[in-house]
Design a protein around this motif. Structure first.
Motif, PDB file in Angstrom:
ATOM      1  N   LEU A 158       0.694  -0.861  -0.008  1.00 48.14           N
ATOM      2  CA  LEU A 158       0.193  -0.119  -0.326  1.00 48.14           C
ATOM      3  C   LEU A 158       0.730   1.505   0.021  1.00 48.14           C
ATOM      4  O   LEU A 158       1.389   1.307   0.670  1.00 48.14           O
ATOM      5  CB  LEU A 158      -0.666  -0.168   1.160  1.00 48.14           C
ATOM      6  CG  LEU A 158      -1.910   0.938   0.593  1.00 48.14           C
ATOM      7  CD1 LEU A 158      -3.228   0.506   1.783  1.00 48.14           C
ATOM      8  CD2 LEU A 158      -1.860   2.317   1.562  1.00 48.14           C
ATOM      9  N   GLY A 161       4.636   3.705  -4.538  1.00 46.64           N
ATOM     10  CA  GLY A 161       5.862   4.782  -5.014  1.00 46.64           C
ATOM     11  C   GLY A 161       6.557   3.769  -6.109  1.00 46.64           C
ATOM     12  O   GLY A 161       5.850   3.649  -7.310  1.00 46.64           O
ATOM     13  N   ASN A 182      -1.131   8.060  -6.212  1.00 43.81           N
ATOM     14  CA  ASN A 182      -0.722   8.801  -6.829  1.00 43.81           C
ATOM     15  C   ASN A 182       0.149   8.333  -7.851  1.00 43.81           C
ATOM     16  O   ASN A 182       1.165   7.020  -7.884  1.00 43.81           O
ATOM     17  CB  ASN A 182       0.674   9.332  -6.647  1.00 43.81           C
ATOM     18  CG  ASN A 182       1.726  10.157  -7.500  1.00 43.81           C
ATOM     19  OD1 ASN A 182       1.454  10.348  -9.092  1.00 43.81           O
ATOM     20  ND2 ASN A 182       3.026  10.776  -7.816  1.00 43.81           N
ATOM     21  N   GLY A 206      -5.513   5.037  -5.815  1.00 41.16           N
ATOM     22  CA  GLY A 206      -6.667   5.503  -4.736  1.00 41.16           C
ATOM     23  C   GLY A 206      -6.112   5.169  -2.847  1.00 41.16           C
ATOM     24  O   GLY A 206      -4.684   5.058  -3.109  1.00 41.16           O
ATOM     25  N   TYR A 244       4.171  11.820  -1.041  1.00 33.53           N
ATOM     26  CA  TYR A 244       5.193  10.903  -1.067  1.00 33.53           C
ATOM     27  C   TYR A 244       4.913  10.758   0.622  1.00 33.53           C
ATOM     28  O   TYR A 244       5.263   9.915   1.457  1.00 33.53           O
ATOM     29  CB  TYR A 244       6.187  10.450  -0.982  1.00 33.53           C
ATOM     30  CG  TYR A 244       7.668  12.278  -0.785  1.00 33.53           C
ATOM     31  CD1 TYR A 244       8.374  11.344   0.047  1.00 33.53           C
ATOM     32  CD2 TYR A 244       7.556  12.514  -1.404  1.00 33.53           C
ATOM     33  CE1 TYR A 244       9.295  12.314   0.315  1.00 33.53           C
ATOM     34  CE2 TYR A 244       8.881  14.350  -1.730  1.00 33.53           C
ATOM     35  CZ  TYR A 244       9.813  13.878   0.050  1.00 33.53           C
ATOM     36  OH  TYR A 244      10.558  14.838  -0.071  1.00 33.53           O
ATOM     37  N   GLY A 247       0.611  12.628   4.350  1.00 38.06           N
ATOM     38  CA  GLY A 247      -0.620  11.876   3.686  1.00 38.06           C
ATOM     39  C   GLY A 247      -1.822  12.913   4.125  1.00 38.06           C
ATOM     40  O   GLY A 247      -3.255  11.657   3.589  1.00 38.06           O
ATOM     41  N   LEU A 254      -3.656   9.434   9.526  1.00 42.86           N
ATOM     42  CA  LEU A 254      -3.497   8.384   8.410  1.00 42.86           C
ATOM     43  C   LEU A 254      -2.746   7.098   8.950  1.00 42.86           C
ATOM     44  O   LEU A 254      -3.024   5.495   8.664  1.00 42.86           O
ATOM     45  CB  LEU A 254      -2.058   8.992   7.619  1.00 42.86           C
ATOM     46  CG  LEU A 254      -2.469   8.142   6.393  1.00 42.86           C
ATOM     47  CD1 LEU A 254      -2.791   8.216   4.581  1.00 42.86           C
ATOM     48  CD2 LEU A 254      -1.088   7.055   6.377  1.00 42.86           C
TER      49      LEU A 254
HETATM   50  C1  LIG Z   1       7.398   7.354   1.863  1.00 43.23           C
HETATM   51  S1  LIG Z   1       6.455   6.871  -0.505  1.00 43.23           S
HETATM   52  C2  LIG Z   1       6.408   4.381   0.317  1.00 43.23           C
HETATM   53  C3  LIG Z   1       7.853   4.513  -1.167  1.00 43.23           C
HETATM   54  C4  LIG Z   1       7.814   3.102  -1.425  1.00 43.23           C
HETATM   55  N1  LIG Z   1       6.401   2.004  -1.260  1.00 43.23           N
HETATM   56  C5  LIG Z   1       9.030   2.788  -0.155  1.00 43.23           C
HETATM   57  O1  LIG Z   1       8.834   1.551   0.908  1.00 43.23           O
HETATM   58  O2  LIG Z   1       9.733   3.219  -1.131  1.00 43.23           O
HETATM   59  C6  LIG Z   1       4.839   6.311   0.567  1.00 43.23           C
HETATM   60  C7  LIG Z   1       3.868   6.547  -0.633  1.00 43.23           C
HETATM   61  O3  LIG Z   1       2.721   6.307  -0.501  1.00 43.23           O
HETATM   62  C8  LIG Z   1       2.392   7.002  -1.428  1.00 43.23           C
HETATM   63  N2  LIG Z   1       0.336   7.293  -0.686  1.00 43.23           N
HETATM   64  C9  LIG Z   1       0.006   9.080  -0.061  1.00 43.23           C
HETATM   65  N3  LIG Z   1      -0.754   9.184   0.321  1.00 43.23           N
HETATM   66  C10 LIG Z   1      -1.619   7.967   0.165  1.00 43.23           C
HETATM   67  C11 LIG Z   1      -2.366   7.446   0.294  1.00 43.23           C
HETATM   68  N4  LIG Z   1      -3.334   8.118   0.748  1.00 43.23           N
HETATM   69  N5  LIG Z   1      -2.794   6.339   0.236  1.00 43.23           N
HETATM   70  C12 LIG Z   1      -2.417   5.785  -0.418  1.00 43.23           C
HETATM   71  N6  LIG Z   1      -1.552   5.437  -1.225  1.00 43.23           N
HETATM   72  C13 LIG Z   1      -0.233   7.229  -0.509  1.00 43.23           C
HETATM   73  C14 LIG Z   1       2.456   8.562  -1.880  1.00 43.23           C
HETATM   74  O4  LIG Z   1       2.175   8.891  -2.950  1.00 43.23           O
HETATM   75  C15 LIG Z   1       3.468   7.688  -1.708  1.00 43.23           C
HETATM   76  O5  LIG Z   1       3.610   6.859  -3.216  1.00 43.23           O
END
Ligand SMILES: C[S@@+](CC[C@H](N)C(=O)[O-])C[C@H]1O[C@@H](n2cnc3c(N)ncnc32)[C@H](O)[C@@H]1O
Length: 501
Positions: A158, A161, A182, A206, A244, A247, A254
């Motif tokens: 979830l 990224g 995103n 989503g 990223y 939240g 979150l």
């Molecule tokens: C810290 S990054 C982590 C990326 C990757 N999974 C990693 O471990 O490096 C957080 C990810 O969550 C996504 N994100 C942000 N808000 C979110 C939401 N409400 N629901 C799902 N994904 C979300 C961001 O777009 C981003 O890609």
């Protein structure tokens, strides 16, 4: 496109564009500097032309490369057609960062992310505003390391990224679903998987569990946008939110929602593992606060790895976004906004850590919330699995049963004697694990003696009787008072129930 990704992958591997190849070409200092987002040493190390240097300059250092030179290393027409590179006069430029990443079994993988943000935060980002997609950071590898890697049918990543967690999950899960708020991130995850030769994942756009609202999984992992910021709650300057990390919910809501709703999305016996930040709220016990997040029917192990006061925390994330390089007055105003946010939420500090849930359906779930800021030895996935297995074992054992069982000392547990030099007896004895969580625990003479003879031959009760005889103690008293200590040694992984216990 899969064939074309294979051809590109083959081209990258043919010139040793791998983690080991980079280390060899750049040398350890420049390689390490690159991992800190510092490119100058690597630029110097790639001044001499060569196929590998060409790829490093193109994909890691954001330098244009003469078109004909690029053609000698890459299937250039396909790379241009698929958008990996674009023309720039007589040269080509990369549109994305492609970074070699070594898998746990020596696999040569590639992580695709936005240019300038392969490591660290958005400070080096070149545009893309709030939708910027980061590469592998410390948080990414921490989560990958703590994830339980038992073979499973289904896994959910979830907030995928760049797709790094999905890539790891693809090695031991038959079906991988990767979601992100995103849509750009899902495109990056697709490229990461394709270029790394991993099966395609089910990619869904989503927020939180919305895209998977009717499904359940054997494994859920998430390195979510856990930053507690004025931007996350929408009270910061408009347009400065970074998807990223911010939240879009106030405080640590979150992370709380993610944890609370995980129970419904897990199959029986499944694990959900999260990185998270949590508030230390004035007048509230942080451990109790976190306990209240654990969903019904789930065991939990929550480890607080670090605590920062609100100023350290604000500075960390202001720097992450590059705000410290901005006009000083704007920087000051942003800093103040973070402090205002924390004041309004009565937040005095912020905890960082790991949350693991396991759906057990237990009547009395085991919920362990602890602080462990000391160095650990990754990967810890097996240690996490073993923690829950030990909880299952202990749940079924009252003191009498425990004394009837046989135990073995866990591998790589050492004994240290602490005391003044020259003293006849040690002040105390410490048992130390030299791997995994690297825990240490003080034991008394009985505990040390007990652990020392645990090789599975004698039952715990028999060992205590022998110790009582040696020490001139009453065996009944010793059997009475020791189970609690044995329980603790088992709980923390110093002792393991012998096979068949
Ligand atoms: C810290 S990054 C982590 C990326 C990757 N999974 C990693 O471990 O490096 C957080 C990810 O969550 C996504 N994100 C942000 N808000 C979110 C939401 N409400 N629901 C799902 N994904 C979300 C961001 O777009 C981003 O890609």
């Amino acid at each position: 496109m899969p064939d074309r990704a294979d051809r590109l992958r083959d081209a990258l591997l043919a010139v040793d564009f791998t983690a080991d190849g980079l280390l060899e070409l750049l040398g350890a200092p420049a390689y390490a500097a690159l991992a800190r987002s510092e490119t100058v040493p690597a630029l110097r190390a790639t001044r001499a032309d060569g196929p590998l240097a060409t790829l490093v300059r193109l994909f890691l250092l954001q330098r244009p490369v003469p078109r004909e030179r690029a053609r000698t290393v890459l299937p250039l027409d396909e790379a241009l057609a698929d958008g990996w590179v674009v023309e720039d006069g007589d040269a080509v430029r990369a549109t994305v960062d492609v970074r070699p990443y070594g898998g746990p079994e020596g696999q040569d993988w590639f992580i695709v992310s936005d240019l300038g943000c392969a490591v660290g935060g958005a400070a080096g980002a070149s545009g893309h505003g709030e939708g910027v997609v980061l590469g592998v950071g410390g948080a990414s590898t921490t989560l990958a390391g703590i994830t339980v890697r038992t073979p499973v049918a289904s896994a959910l990543d979830l907030g995928t990224g760049s797709g790094i967690q999905a890539l790891h999950a693809a090695q031991h899960a038959t079906r991988v679903t990767a979601t992100d708020l995103n849509p750009r991130a899902l495109e990056f995850a697709r490229l990461t998987l394709a270029l790394s030769g991993a099966p395609e994942a089910d990619l869904r756009t989503g927020s939180l569990y919305e895209p998977v609202a009717s499904e359940t999984y054997d494994l859920i992992v998430s390195n979510p946008p856990f930053v507690i910021s004025p931007l996350a709650s929408g009270t910061g300057e408009p347009g400065t939110r970074l998807t990223y990390r911010d939240g879009g919910m106030g405080g640590d809501d979150l992370c709380r929602s993610l944890v609370q709703q995980a129970g419904e999305r897990l199959n029986e016996g499944g694990f959900a593992q999260f990185l998270a930040n949590w508030q230390h709220v004035e007048g509230e016990d942080w451990q109790e606060r976190l306990r209240s997040w654990v969903p019904r029917g789930c065991d939990a192990w929550i480890v607080q790895r670090e605590v920062q006061d609100v100023t350290q925390y604000a500075e960390l994330w202001l720097r992450d976004a590059g705000d410290h390089r901005d006009d000083p007055e704007r920087y000051a105003a942003r800093y103040a906004a973070w402090l205002d946010e924390f004041e309004a939420r009565r937040t005095r500090a912020i905890g960082f850590g790991w949350i693991t849930l396991r759906k057990s359906g237990a009547q009395e779930p085991s919920v362990v919330v602890e602080e462990w800021p000391h160095p650990v030895e990754q990967p810890l996935g097996e240690a996490v699995r073993a923690h829950f297995a030990r909880q299952d074992y202990l749940r079924t054992r009252d003191d009498a049963a425990l004394l009837g069982d046989h135990f073995v000392l866990a591998p790589e547990v050492m004994q240290e004697q602490v005391g003044l030099p020259g003293a006849e007896d040690p002040e105390h004895v410490v048992l130390r694990q030299n791997r995994g969580m690297r825990r240490a625990t003080k034991v008394d003479a009985v505990g040390a003696g007990f652990a020392g003879v645990c090789d599975g031959t004698l039952s715990a009760g028999r060992i205590l009787d022998a110790i009582a005889q040696l020490m001139g103690e009453d065996p009944v008293m010793l059997r009475d008072r020791t189970p609690q200590a044995i329980r603790l040694l088992v709980e923390e992984g110093f002792l393991e129930p012998a096979q068949g216990a």
